[in-house]
Design a protein around this motif. Structure first.
Motif, PDB file in Angstrom:
ATOM      1  N   LYS A  22      50.833 112.117 -13.599  1.00 19.43           N
ATOM      2  CA  LYS A  22      51.383 112.167 -14.954  1.00 19.43           C
ATOM      3  C   LYS A  22      52.739 111.478 -15.051  1.00 19.43           C
ATOM      4  O   LYS A  22      52.958 110.676 -15.944  1.00 19.43           O
TER       5      LYS A  22
ATOM      6  N   THR B 268      54.098 109.295 -13.086  1.00 21.85           N
ATOM      7  CA  THR B 268      53.984 107.853 -12.838  1.00 21.85           C
ATOM      8  C   THR B 268      53.472 107.152 -14.092  1.00 21.85           C
ATOM      9  O   THR B 268      53.990 106.105 -14.494  1.00 21.85           O
TER      10      THR B 268
ATOM     11  N   ASP C 100      42.863 102.273  -8.553  1.00 21.31           N
ATOM     12  CA  ASP C 100      43.053 101.378  -7.393  1.00 21.31           C
ATOM     13  C   ASP C 100      42.511 101.996  -6.118  1.00 21.31           C
ATOM     14  O   ASP C 100      41.964 101.305  -5.256  1.00 21.31           O
TER      15      ASP C 100
HETATM   16  P1  GDP Z   1      52.256 114.416 -11.380  1.00 19.24           P
HETATM   17  O1  GDP Z   1      52.438 115.644 -10.537  1.00 19.24           O
HETATM   18  O2  GDP Z   1      50.937 114.473 -12.108  1.00 19.24           O
HETATM   19  O3  GDP Z   1      53.396 114.117 -12.290  1.00 19.24           O
HETATM   20  O4  GDP Z   1      52.085 113.199 -10.347  1.00 19.24           O
HETATM   21  P2  GDP Z   1      53.114 112.016  -9.933  1.00 19.24           P
HETATM   22  O5  GDP Z   1      53.277 111.038 -11.023  1.00 19.24           O
HETATM   23  O6  GDP Z   1      54.338 112.634  -9.345  1.00 19.24           O
HETATM   24  O7  GDP Z   1      52.242 111.288  -8.804  1.00 19.24           O
HETATM   25  C1  GDP Z   1      51.775 111.959  -7.666  1.00 19.24           C
HETATM   26  C2  GDP Z   1      51.520 110.955  -6.539  1.00 19.24           C
HETATM   27  O8  GDP Z   1      50.425 110.107  -6.856  1.00 19.24           O
HETATM   28  C3  GDP Z   1      52.707 110.039  -6.250  1.00 19.24           C
HETATM   29  O9  GDP Z   1      52.782 109.841  -4.862  1.00 19.24           O
HETATM   30  C4  GDP Z   1      52.332 108.760  -6.956  1.00 19.24           C
HETATM   31  O10 GDP Z   1      52.924 107.636  -6.360  1.00 19.24           O
HETATM   32  C5  GDP Z   1      50.832 108.743  -6.764  1.00 19.24           C
HETATM   33  N1  GDP Z   1      50.166 107.974  -7.833  1.00 19.24           N
HETATM   34  C6  GDP Z   1      50.344 108.102  -9.169  1.00 19.24           C
HETATM   35  N2  GDP Z   1      49.580 107.208  -9.832  1.00 19.24           N
HETATM   36  C7  GDP Z   1      48.897 106.507  -8.906  1.00 19.24           C
HETATM   37  C8  GDP Z   1      47.936 105.431  -8.974  1.00 19.24           C
HETATM   38  O11 GDP Z   1      47.561 104.928 -10.027  1.00 19.24           O
HETATM   39  N3  GDP Z   1      47.445 105.000  -7.791  1.00 19.24           N
HETATM   40  C9  GDP Z   1      47.811 105.509  -6.589  1.00 19.24           C
HETATM   41  N4  GDP Z   1      47.264 105.021  -5.497  1.00 19.24           N
HETATM   42  N5  GDP Z   1      48.721 106.506  -6.494  1.00 19.24           N
HETATM   43  C10 GDP Z   1      49.261 106.998  -7.630  1.00 19.24           C
END
Ligand code: GDP
Length: 356
Positions: free
Chosen positions: A194, A196, A304
């Motif tokens: 989210k 990201t 990806d």
């Molecule tokens: P949240 O807890 O949902 O806010 O998740 P984050 O945005 O903190 O992402 C969690 C992890 O997943 C991080 O290490 C990001 O770099 C990774 N991540 C997020 N989007 C992608 C993506 O599109 N591809 C890949 N391979 N990793 C991703």
């Protein structure tokens, strides 16, 4: 292990939670039982095994991936002579570490106090039963009653402060709605990506980390989307299995942002083997907070990692129903913006007064 599905994935998630709280895991012990032991949660043989392993590794803390009753926790601590932390307390602890905004901190404090007060109550009624109330009924207040009253006062104070912040949020929301600004909230299982995606969409620099619960506080930014105009995007708290109810209640104000959004982007880690369970878990929390009827769009992130090209899927009417993106590579965002714009157009067509 009580025979729940996806046991391995659960273990992995728990390790991640523990690391998120700053724990250095020295050993993992698995107990398989039909049901928990009433006094110790695990059997006496397991307690011994844990004690031996703890001594061998000089462990300082025992983490249990389950909610423990106050009695179970106390009994375990007594026989192991170590601090024992259950899943609920661990999650509360992580929230406490991660809260950044004033509101987030107040919410965590409220959740912690509420968790504490349920434990005090249970301990207290346990004592009363034991002694039949006799000798506990004096003219003065017992220590426990005093504790409960003080916590009660503090809880009321926190609630008042949070209610004030909530009113401010409401005013802001109304102003935005009057200005015709559409609101979009990101929801999803923790670690789905989210933050990201939020950064990619808003080109902001919100904190993204490979840790559970990186996002605690709602961040809202306004962006411009061709065909939709000005849109506010909010990154909300990450959902997780067995989210303590005290926490859901304490985060009500933050979650309100979700409940009142025009559109929810349900971000899914498409590469997770637990993808479907995680989607179901998020739907469950959304229903619990009264957001079941808010329109939502499934955004399959981390395309990806599956070697998939970013793309959109449409239904028979041509409405976009699913979007595949890679937030990390900032790929597929045009499709997502297109989906938001489509939604916005449909919404304003439906909202428009019907001329005859
Ligand atoms: P949240 O807890 O949902 O806010 O998740 P984050 O945005 O903190 O992402 C969690 C992890 O997943 C991080 O290490 C990001 O770099 C990774 N991540 C997020 N989007 C992608 C993506 O599109 N591809 C890949 N391979 N990793 C991703």
């Amino acid at each position: 292990d009580f025979g729940e599905p996806d046991f391995d994935a659960r273990c992995e998630e728990f390790e991640m939670l523990a690391q998120g709280a700053g724990a250095d895991i020295v050993d993992t012990i698995i107990a398989r039982r039909a049901r928990p032991d009433a006094a110790y949660f695990v059997g006496s043989g397991k307690v011994e095994e844990i004690a031996l392993a703890a001594a061998a590794h000089q462990a300082e803390l025992i983490l249990v991936d389950h909610a423990l009753s106050p009695a179970q926790q106390r009994n375990l601590e007594r026989s192991l002579k170590l601090r024992v932390v259950d899943r609920v307390s661990l999650i509360l602890d992580i929230f406490a570490l991660r809260a950044r905004s004033h509101e987030g901190k107040l919410q965590v404090e409220l959740a912690q106090l509420q968790h504490l007060v349920t434990r005090l109550t249970r301990m207290w009624s346990h004592l009363e039963r034991q002694r039949g109330g006799i000798g506990m009924r004096g003219p003065g207040e017992s220590q426990l009653e005093m504790d409960r009253r003080m916590i009660g006062d503090k809880v009321r104070l926190l609630r008042e402060r949070l209610a004030k912040l909530e009113r401010q949020r409401q005013t802001q929301r109304r102003a935005r709605a009057r200005g015709g600004v559409m609101s979009v909230s990101l929801v999803g299982y923790t670690n789905a990506g989210k933050s990201t995606l939020f950064n990619a969409l808003t080109r902001a620099d919100a904190y993204a980390a490979d840790q559970l619960f990186a996002t605690l506080d709602t961040t809202t930014r306004r962006i411009w989307i061709e065909g939709a105009g000005s849109v506010t995007v909010s990154d909300t708290v990450g959902f997780i299995r067995d989210l303590p109810h005290t926490l859901v209640a304490a985060f009500r104000a933050t979650l309100e942002e979700t409940v009142h959004a025009d559109l929810l982007l349900h971000v899914v880690d498409a590469a997770s083997p637990q993808r479907d369970e995680q989607i179901a878990e998020v739907d469950k929390v959304l229903a619990e907070i009264g957001a079941a009827d808010v329109p939502r769009l499934l955004v399959f992130n981390k395309a990806d990692r599956l070697g998939l090209e970013p793309q959109v899927q449409r239904d028979a009417h041509g409405t976009i129903t699913r979007v595949f993106v890679s937030a990390l590579e900032r790929a597929g965002l045009d499709g997502l913006r297109q989906a938001i714009a489509d939604f916005c157009r449909n919404k304003s067509e439906n909202d428009a007064p019907a001329f005859q």
